[in-house]
Design a protein around this motif. Structure first.
Motif, PDB file in Angstrom:
ATOM      1  N   PHE A  75       0.832  -1.202   0.000  1.00 64.16           N
ATOM      2  CA  PHE A  75       0.000   0.000   0.000  1.00 64.16           C
ATOM      3  C   PHE A  75       0.871   1.258   0.000  1.00 64.16           C
ATOM      4  N   PHE A  76       1.973   1.211   0.761  1.00 68.44           N
ATOM      5  CA  PHE A  76       2.845   2.383   0.878  1.00 68.44           C
ATOM      6  C   PHE A  76       3.819   2.494  -0.297  1.00 68.44           C
ATOM      7  N   HIS A  77       4.535   1.408  -0.606  1.00 66.44           N
ATOM      8  CA  HIS A  77       5.629   1.490  -1.581  1.00 66.44           C
ATOM      9  C   HIS A  77       5.143   1.642  -3.024  1.00 66.44           C
ATOM     10  N   GLY A 109      -5.823   5.056   7.821  1.00 65.35           N
ATOM     11  CA  GLY A 109      -5.744   3.964   6.848  1.00 65.35           C
ATOM     12  C   GLY A 109      -4.341   3.427   6.720  1.00 65.35           C
ATOM     13  N   PHE A 110      -3.357   4.331   6.656  1.00 70.39           N
ATOM     14  CA  PHE A 110      -1.976   3.870   6.537  1.00 70.39           C
ATOM     15  C   PHE A 110      -1.499   3.212   7.828  1.00 70.39           C
ATOM     16  N   SER A 111      -1.791   3.847   8.992  1.00 70.66           N
ATOM     17  CA  SER A 111      -1.312   3.312  10.266  1.00 70.66           C
ATOM     18  C   SER A 111      -1.892   1.934  10.553  1.00 70.66           C
ATOM     19  N   THR A 112      -3.169   1.758  10.200  1.00 69.09           N
ATOM     20  CA  THR A 112      -3.823   0.474  10.442  1.00 69.09           C
ATOM     21  C   THR A 112      -3.119  -0.634   9.679  1.00 69.09           C
ATOM     22  N   MET A 230      -9.398   1.627  -2.208  1.00 74.08           N
ATOM     23  CA  MET A 230      -8.548   1.388  -1.047  1.00 74.08           C
ATOM     24  C   MET A 230      -9.373   1.183   0.215  1.00 74.08           C
ATOM     25  N   VAL A 231     -10.303   2.099   0.467  1.00 74.27           N
ATOM     26  CA  VAL A 231     -11.147   1.980   1.658  1.00 74.27           C
ATOM     27  C   VAL A 231     -12.071   0.773   1.531  1.00 74.27           C
ATOM     28  N   GLY A 232     -12.599   0.562   0.321  1.00 76.17           N
ATOM     29  CA  GLY A 232     -13.501  -0.576   0.098  1.00 76.17           C
ATOM     30  C   GLY A 232     -12.843  -1.900   0.395  1.00 76.17           C
TER      31      GLY A 232
END
Length: 435
Positions: A75-77, A109-112, A230-232
């Protein structure tokens, strides 16, 4: 040896080893080997302890940890996280304090997914605080929401830290993940309400600025393209677990596969991103597995030496009200969190607190959620909360520790309100898991 002598020997050796700079997992392993030699009959006891420890690593409940971590790393990279941040920013338009809302919504969202509050705070602090400072935001509007996202991320699934706690405490992983949904939504509402109240009291704290106008069709397209996928994905994972369609391990696998598919669809999946994602997930997974190994053997030593039984008998002998005992344990977690990392605190307290909680009649899933919140609150508790110093390291040079302390307090109060609600109404956590 009396139970308190055994407890002092085991805990004291761990504290000494950590104080001289030994990594937490290795400190626990060394102390466990020493304890096995003393309490379990020398070399034979060490062999038995190691066999039991390796057995704890073969449990199916550990599978979600590397998969959730891989999901967050991809998700991050691949830049999917940045797309979501930018989309939320543009969609909020001229809303006062919109970058604070972006920090709460996107940062959660990112931290989770990342499973690391310290890493998330460092990333968001270096990314968002300079931008908000440039836009004229006051320090409490830029720093506070970043410190607050950790408390939200730790209880909303998927949470790798919740999986680890459930594994260490030997409780239902899926139930603990699902139990965090309703309290997490309540906490999110408190955070958003806090930001709204701050902007109403002091409009200059987060001045509005001009943004490129967007038509309704453009907003809808941006929302459907860069936010909904992403949220879905996270929502689908939670619904599948709540409905009993998949186990937490299967949900984690679907989540990792889903992020890979999204990265392919958005044409941002590269070999370099895959390599960095796998490497990052592998490093944290190895650390987590060493910690599980150390915790499992430490719990066995506490039981074998009589320390667990003696401590529980001593604690319950005061005949305090169960809620008072809960508050004492909560306070201990807050104090430890000022000096230690969350996983280290888990290793020290889970083998002691969970048997005591069961003895007091608390539901272990409910108590696990309380413990997760306590761990996160302790990270931002002045004067020594570790996240406060992480933020000091990445914030602009003119930022003082007083600025950071004052920024954290409103969001700490929000988390404490959720803890109070959970104590008064345990069904907020236990309704969805059906307990």
């Amino acid at each position: 040896m009396e139970w308190f002598e055994a407890l002092a020997l085991l805990l004291g050796s761990i504290v000494v080893l950590m104080a001289i700079g030994m990594p937490v997992a290795l400190a626990f392993l060394a102390a466990n080997i020493m304890g096995a030699w003393v309490f379990m009959g020398g070399a034979v006891g060490i062999t038995q302890l190691l066999n039991n420890g390796f057995g704890s690593l073969t449990t199916f409940a550990l599978v979600p940890i590397p998969l959730f971590l891989l999901m967050g790393e991809i998700f991050f990279h691949t830049g999917l996280g940045a797309r979501m941040f930018n989309a939320i920013d543009r969609l909020l338009g001229r809303l006062p304090g919109r970058l604070s809302y972006v920090t709460v919504l996107g940062g959660t969202g990112f931290s989770t997914l990342s499973g690391s509050s310290m890493g998330s705070t460092a990333l968001l602090g270096s990314l968002m605080v300079p931008e908000m400072t440039k836009r004229g935001y006051k320090k409490h509007m830029s720093i506070g929401p970043i410190l607050g996202t950790g408390g939200l991320a730790i209880i909303i699934p998927p949470s790798a830290l919740a999986v680890l706690l459930a594994t260490l405490a030997q409780i239902d992983v899926g139930a603990l993940l699902i139990a965090g949904v309703v309290p997490g939504l309540i906490l999110a509402g408190f955070y958003i309400g806090t930001i709204w109240l701050q902007t109403r009291i002091d409009p200059d704290a987060a001045p509005a600025y001009d943004v490129d106008p967007m038509t309704l069709a453009a907003r809808l397209g941006l929302f459907l393209r860069d936010v909904v996928p992403m949220v879905g994905l996270m929502i689908v994972i939670v619904i599948m677990m709540i409905g009993g369609i998949v186990t937490p391990s299967e949900a984690a696998a679907f989540g990792a596969l889903g992020v890979l598919i999204l990265a392919l669809v958005f044409r941002c999946l590269t070999w370099e991103a895959i390599k960095r994602s796998v490497t990052g997930a592998l490093k944290v997974t190895l650390m987590a597995y060493l910690i599980v190994f150390g915790s499992a053997t430490f719990s066995q030593l506490l039981a074998f030496s009589g320390a667990s039984r003696g401590l529980i008998s001593w604690a319950t002998g005061f005949e305090l009200d169960p809620v008072m005992m809960l508050l004492v344990m909560f306070a201990v977690l807050l104090v430890l969190g000022m000096f230690m990392e969350q996983i280290s605190i888990m290793l020290l307290t889970v083998p002691i607190f969970f048997p005591l909680a069961v003895q007091l009649g608390f539901d272990p899933v409910w108590f696990g959620l309380i413990m997760l919140l306590a761990l996160e609150i302790s990270f931002t508790t002045p004067p020594f909360g570790l996240l406060l110093f992480v933020m000091k390291g990445v914030a602009p040079k003119e930022t003082t520790m007083r600025d950071i302390y004052l920024s954290a307090i409103p969001f700490i109060l929000c988390s404490l309100c959720v803890v109070a609600l959970l104590i008064l109404f345990p069904s907020l956590a236990l309704w969805l898991p059906g307990r």
